[in-house]
Design a protein around this motif. Structure first.
Motif, short mmCIF file in Angstrom:
data_model
loop_
_atom_site.label_atom_id
_atom_site.label_comp_id
_atom_site.label_asym_id
_atom_site.label_seq_id
_atom_site.Cartn_x
_atom_site.Cartn_y
_atom_site.Cartn_z
N PHE A 191 -38.62 7.62 17.94
CA PHE A 191 -37.31 7.01 17.72
C PHE A 191 -36.79 6.36 19.01
CE2 PHE A 191 -32.68 7.20 17.91
CZ PHE A 191 -32.36 6.47 16.77
N GLU B 206 -38.67 3.20 19.74
CA GLU B 206 -38.29 2.13 18.81
C GLU B 206 -36.91 1.58 19.18
OE1 GLU B 206 -39.67 -0.19 16.55
OE2 GLU B 206 -40.55 1.56 15.59
N PHE B 207 -36.02 2.49 19.59
CA PHE B 207 -34.67 2.07 19.96
C PHE B 207 -34.71 1.15 21.19
CE2 PHE B 207 -30.52 2.35 21.91
CZ PHE B 207 -29.66 2.35 20.83
N ARG C 19 -37.18 -0.56 22.26
CA ARG C 19 -37.93 -1.77 22.00
C ARG C 19 -37.14 -2.78 21.17
NH1 ARG C 19 -43.78 -0.39 20.56
NH2 ARG C 19 -42.59 1.09 19.36
N SER C 20 -36.28 -2.29 20.28
CA SER C 20 -35.64 -3.25 19.39
C SER C 20 -34.20 -3.57 19.77
CB SER C 20 -35.74 -2.78 17.94
OG SER C 20 -35.37 -1.44 17.85
N THR C 21 -33.78 -3.17 20.97
CA THR C 21 -32.47 -3.62 21.45
C THR C 21 -32.69 -4.54 22.65
OG1 THR C 21 -32.30 -1.58 22.69
CG2 THR C 21 -31.14 -1.66 20.62
N PRO C 22 -31.76 -5.48 22.87
CA PRO C 22 -31.99 -6.51 23.88
C PRO C 22 -32.07 -5.96 25.30
CG PRO C 22 -30.15 -7.10 22.45
CD PRO C 22 -30.49 -5.68 22.16
N PRO C 23 -33.07 -6.39 26.07
CA PRO C 23 -33.16 -5.96 27.47
C PRO C 23 -31.93 -6.36 28.29
CG PRO C 23 -34.78 -7.68 26.98
CD PRO C 23 -34.20 -7.24 25.69
N GLN D 9 -29.47 -3.67 27.94
CA GLN D 9 -29.94 -2.50 28.69
C GLN D 9 -29.69 -2.67 30.18
OE1 GLN D 9 -33.98 -2.26 27.35
NE2 GLN D 9 -33.38 -1.71 25.28
N HIS E 168 -37.83 -0.94 29.58
CA HIS E 168 -37.98 -1.72 28.34
C HIS E 168 -39.45 -2.01 28.06
CE1 HIS E 168 -36.52 -4.39 25.16
NE2 HIS E 168 -37.53 -5.17 25.48
N TYR F 99 -43.73 -0.90 25.47
CA TYR F 99 -44.84 -1.73 24.98
C TYR F 99 -46.16 -1.30 25.63
CZ TYR F 99 -41.37 -4.93 23.04
OH TYR F 99 -40.35 -5.48 22.33
N ASN G 160 -47.29 -4.21 16.72
CA ASN G 160 -45.99 -3.92 17.31
C ASN G 160 -45.94 -4.04 18.81
OD1 ASN G 160 -43.71 -3.45 15.91
ND2 ASN G 160 -44.46 -1.51 15.09
N ALA H 140 -43.86 -9.26 22.78
CA ALA H 140 -42.54 -9.49 23.36
C ALA H 140 -42.38 -10.95 23.68
CB ALA H 140 -42.37 -8.66 24.61
N ASN I 195 -42.36 -8.98 13.65
CA ASN I 195 -42.20 -8.64 15.06
C ASN I 195 -41.39 -9.67 15.80
OD1 ASN I 195 -43.48 -6.21 15.36
ND2 ASN I 195 -45.51 -7.13 15.52
N GLN J 148 -37.79 -9.90 17.95
CA GLN J 148 -37.63 -10.54 19.26
C GLN J 148 -36.49 -11.56 19.25
OE1 GLN J 148 -39.22 -9.61 21.87
NE2 GLN J 148 -40.53 -8.19 20.76
N PHE K 170 -29.36 -2.11 17.27
CA PHE K 170 -30.41 -1.32 16.62
C PHE K 170 -30.22 -1.31 15.11
CE2 PHE K 170 -32.37 2.80 15.39
CZ PHE K 170 -33.67 2.45 15.71
#
Lengths: 235, 219
Positions: A60, A63-64, A66-70, A73, A104, A108, A232, A235, B149, B153, B196
């Protein structure tokens, strides 16, 4: 179409100014990459723990991240970390960028390591057990030497991807080339030339490296006759 | 906790910009992807080289640089106003990810087995029919996971439009930070969670796409 707004004088004036930031941009790329390479191991290790609760939590979190904008962050680490109670620390913007982008991309990289380890044939594990190898020897002599080489081109690709994400750090005032270009722009009220220089610099550096990685990939695939499939990990 | 309840509606005001930029730039990227992906497989050298040039330029530089370039340079260089910053954001994100996705389209089409091309030719199909009836439906299935994917992005990329003064959720988060310094962790925490939540359906669709791509394929 007229190009009257383009001025070669401004271009020549901006060029040395923007180039001052090149060292920081490249240095930041390498620092982030090394951080992500090391931290990626942590994720891979945590994912291999045979406890379904820990596994679910780790998946989790990955995934969190990875799927929120750098970008968000980075802002979190730069602006929010100093005011956090107890663990609050003020870090240099460069360090913030290394941690933010490093964490981030480590999610990956961790996925790449995992795919590399999983691509090792099951028979190799069994053979290592049958030959009574210790856990340490099994990993160091059998699994990792086979798991690592196929991941090299993918790690290389991520190096280039990270290079292209590093200018995000300009938003937290790390003085890379994009930051320099915007500083020049606001001082001289001429954004066109410095931003164009930044674009050209990125092309000049990333395109040849991409070709190099492609060559390396061919060489490694030829040598090991394997290709690791990952999902997955874009990027 | 009071702060969380107070902040959420304030930050959520940016949702319409984030979501509209996401949908518009994703659609634009898909169109660019299919268009340039197919152009790169054309028999015409000029078409192939030209789209190759586009793809390499946009893959070779970063999204944030392209965004600023479109934002600052296009109006000055060509005297064109793209209308608004919303369009600048959509164009930048769409062109950037369109370039990445065109490679997905191209490689998926190339990965359809050679026998399929030969069979279609043997059945006396025209080049267009062969692509439309035989090759393309098989290739699209393979593209689905990658499209999922890259859509995630794109969602992450939409956060950049706050830098060109678009009022998305990150922008409202930044504004709140100005007046509530001490609550910054909560503010950015909410922004992250909102991103998210937006990503969750996309993650689900990607998993679904992976299943469809695998179904009925021997390997």
């Amino acid at each position: 179409m007229d190009f009257t707004y383009w001025s070669w004088d401004t271009f020549l004036e901006a060029l040395p100014f923007v180039l001052q930031g090149l060292g920081i941009t490249i240095g930041l790329t390498f620092s982030c990459f090394v951080f992500a390479l090391v931290f990626g191991f942590v994720w891979t290790f945590l994912q291999r723990i045979q406890n379904k609760y820990i596994k679910a939590v780790v998946t989790f979190i990955m995934e969190f991240i990875r799927s929120t904008p750098p970008l968000v962050q980075l802002f979190f680490i730069y602006y929010a970390l100093p005011v956090l109670p107890v663990i609050g620390v003020t870090l240099h913007p460069f360090v913030c960028a290394v941690i933010g982008l490093g964490v981030h991309f480590s999610t990956y990289i961790g996925e790449i390591y995992r795919s590399g380890i999983e691509s090792v044939d099951k028979g190799q594990w069994e053979a290592a057990t049958a030959l009574n190898y210790s856990t340490k020897d099994k990993w160091l002599r059998i699994i990792l030497p086979q798991a690592f080489p196929p991941t090299i081109p993918m790690l290389g690709n991520y190096f280039i991807i990270m290079f292209k994400e590093v200018p995000l750090a300009s938003t937290i005032s790390v003085g890379g080339i994009l930051f320099m270009a915007r500083t020049f722009g606001s001082e001289h009220w001429a954004y066109l030339e410095p931003i164009t220089i930044v674009g050209i610099l990125f092309l000049l550096l990333s395109y040849p490296s991409a070709l190099l990685i492609k060559k390396l990939e061919k060489k490694i695939n030829h040598r090991f006759n394997t290709s690791v499939m990952t999902k997955n990990t874009n990027a | 906790m009071d702060y969380v309840i107070e902040f959420i509606p304030q930050i959520a005001r940016g949702l319409n910009i984030t979501i509209s930029v996401l949908i518009a730039s994703a659609l634009f990227a898909y169109i660019m992807a299919f268009f340039s992906g197919l152009c790169r497989l054309s028999n015409n050298v000029i078409v192939r080289k030209f789209t190759g040039f586009y793809v390499e330029i946009f893959r070779g530089t970063s999204l944030i640089v392209q965004l600023f370039w479109l934002y600052y340079a296009i109006p000055m260089l060509f005297g064109i106003q793209l209308g608004s910053n919303w369009w600048v954001g959509v164009f930048a994100i769409g062109l950037n990810y369109g370039a990445y996705l065109s490679e997905v389209v191209r490689t998926s089409i190339l990965s359809v087995a050679q026998g399929q091309y030969e069979a279609a030719t043997a059945l006396n199909m025209s080049r267009f029919q062969r692509m439309r009836i035989v090759i393309f439906p098989q290739a699209v299935r393979m593209m689905l996971p990658e499209f999922g994917n890259y859509t995630i992005q794109i969602l992450k990329g939409t956060s950049l439009v706050s830098l060109i003064a678009m009022s998305d959720i990150l922008y409202y988060g930044d504004i709140l930070r100005g007046s509530y310094q001490q609550q910054t962790p909560i503010i950015y925490g909410i922004v992250l969670v909102l991103y998210f939540i937006l990503a969750l359906p996309l993650i689900w669709l990607t998993k679904k796409g992976e299943k469809i791509a695998k179904k009925g394929v021997a390997s």
